[in-house]
Write an enzyme that holds these catalytic residues in place. Sequence first.
Site, short mmCIF file in Angstrom:
data_model
loop_
_atom_site.label_atom_id
_atom_site.label_comp_id
_atom_site.label_asym_id
_atom_site.label_seq_id
_atom_site.Cartn_x
_atom_site.Cartn_y
_atom_site.Cartn_z
N GLY A 275 0.77 -1.23 0.00
CA GLY A 275 0.00 0.00 0.00
C GLY A 275 0.80 1.28 0.00
O GLY A 275 0.22 2.37 -0.07
N GLU A 310 4.40 -5.91 1.92
CA GLU A 310 4.01 -6.40 0.59
C GLU A 310 3.84 -5.26 -0.41
O GLU A 310 2.78 -5.09 -1.00
CB GLU A 310 2.68 -7.16 0.70
N PRO A 311 4.86 -4.45 -0.60
CA PRO A 311 4.69 -3.32 -1.53
C PRO A 311 4.67 -3.78 -2.98
O PRO A 311 5.44 -4.66 -3.37
CB PRO A 311 5.93 -2.46 -1.26
N GLY A 312 3.80 -3.22 -3.76
CA GLY A 312 3.78 -3.48 -5.19
C GLY A 312 4.08 -2.19 -5.93
O GLY A 312 5.17 -1.94 -6.45
N ARG A 313 3.09 -1.30 -5.89
CA ARG A 313 3.17 -0.03 -6.61
C ARG A 313 4.45 0.75 -6.28
O ARG A 313 5.08 1.32 -7.17
CB ARG A 313 1.95 0.81 -6.21
N TYR A 353 -10.64 4.07 -11.98
CA TYR A 353 -10.57 4.84 -10.72
C TYR A 353 -10.54 6.35 -10.96
O TYR A 353 -10.29 7.09 -10.03
CB TYR A 353 -9.29 4.49 -9.94
N CYS A 381 -14.40 2.01 -28.03
CA CYS A 381 -15.78 2.51 -28.06
C CYS A 381 -16.39 2.55 -26.67
O CYS A 381 -17.31 1.78 -26.37
CB CYS A 381 -16.62 1.63 -28.97
#
Length: 460
Positions: A275, A310-313, A353, A381
């Site tokens: 996070g 648990e970092p991802g971003r 988002y 489209c």
Amino acid sequence: MGVFGLTCAMVTWHVGQVSISAPPDHADDRLLRANPERFGVRIVDDRIFVENVDVAAIAEAVDTPCYVYGAAFVRSQFRGLREALAGRPALICYAVKANSSQAILRLLAGEGAGADIVSGGELERALAAGFAPRVIVFSGVGKRDEEIDAAIDADIRAIHAESIEELERIAARARARGTVARVALRVNPDIDPDTHPYLATGLRETKFGIAMRDALAVADRVIAEPALRLVGLACHIGSQIMDAAPFLAALGRVRELIAALQERTELQYIDLGGGLGIPYGVDEPRVDVKTFGAELVRALADLDLELVLEPGRYLVGNAGVLLTRVVNGKESGGKSFVIVDAAMNDLIRPALYEAYHAIVPATLPSAETPRIRADVVGPVCECGDFFARDREMAPPASGELLVVLSAGAYGMTMASNYNSRPLAPEVLVGGDAFAVTRPRRSVAELIAEEVLPAWLVNGG
Ligand code: LLP
């Protein structure tokens, strides 16, 4: 007057029917000049480079749209976080869902990262990239039996269970295999991290985790079950969090539980989830990782537990850009549109988002270049197929290369083939070199994956 043929002076433009006053200094390109390194890019003679490679050369070689990642940036994010946590046992488990390309995974495995996975597919990817099973944790609210089996067979560090029902299934699968499954309880600390509602996973009413009030009873059940071994406690409160406070609040909520568990069993780790956030707007700050780490280390000082994050971003988000070319401009309904060759199928975050991604031309305009306000949209489209709305930008020419920043996390992993658009290629830059790590897929390949029933082909 067209989007691409502006003739008027500095600050106010008349685009179609609408007269728009643009603040003179809020264009992404102007702001980027101040802090390009935050976005994993360099500016060399007004051109955007990833490490030592001109993004225009990459677009020339592999065409657009295409994802480009910088290896050094990923490394330095990882090392910065690891150093910030120095002084306490800690394992940084990269959240594979953010960017699961084998090249990125291998790079992080090589740095000593662990992996946080959420599916059997991510387990296979993580193992293929060289992560040792003992540094892999398995989160996720709906693990299938086959996925649980695969995790047990691979002997990963622990399965993070999200309910008593899931724990019963894990126990049954372990029993059937004549083994003991290591588990951690993922609890829901009911913390509001002040982020997008879709990204706030630590609230009581979400589907995630075991409710705090049930956690001890669930733990007792696990401890009493010979097929399970309770090794950790985990929580994940949400995404795009810019400081330690929500993590510390979550820790505060689970402290009593930790103490109660430690009385009952030999707990090995506390996992505070992922996070950690990144800048998306070019005037947004970075997480002060030293302070973040120091605050965590201090708050955990009295706990004899390994810390797992648990970092991802945070590790990959600013390491990646999406390259796209302008198809053409268009004026319609009093608005200006810049139509590009990337679309929501390549990067869905704005559609999903309303996420902000800074967008700059690959050759930055001079400060004097007049700006317009335009929507940057893809060809799909759907009204949701946009990358930016009312964005202040230099009017790009048809064919001009644009760089969508902060696209390294949740870009490619959320991409789809919608509108029969093949997945974009991925490129990894390392110093002066770049390599295509995933070639562009072709429509022929998409069609070849399908099978027609004989009775349809032969007529019925
Ligand atoms: N651990 C767990 C249990 C998670 O659910 C997540 C993300 C992470 C770690 C990694 O979070 P991060 O450090 O990357 O924020 N698609 C959204 C993000 C969804 C995140 C879901 N869970 C986006 O594009 O912003």
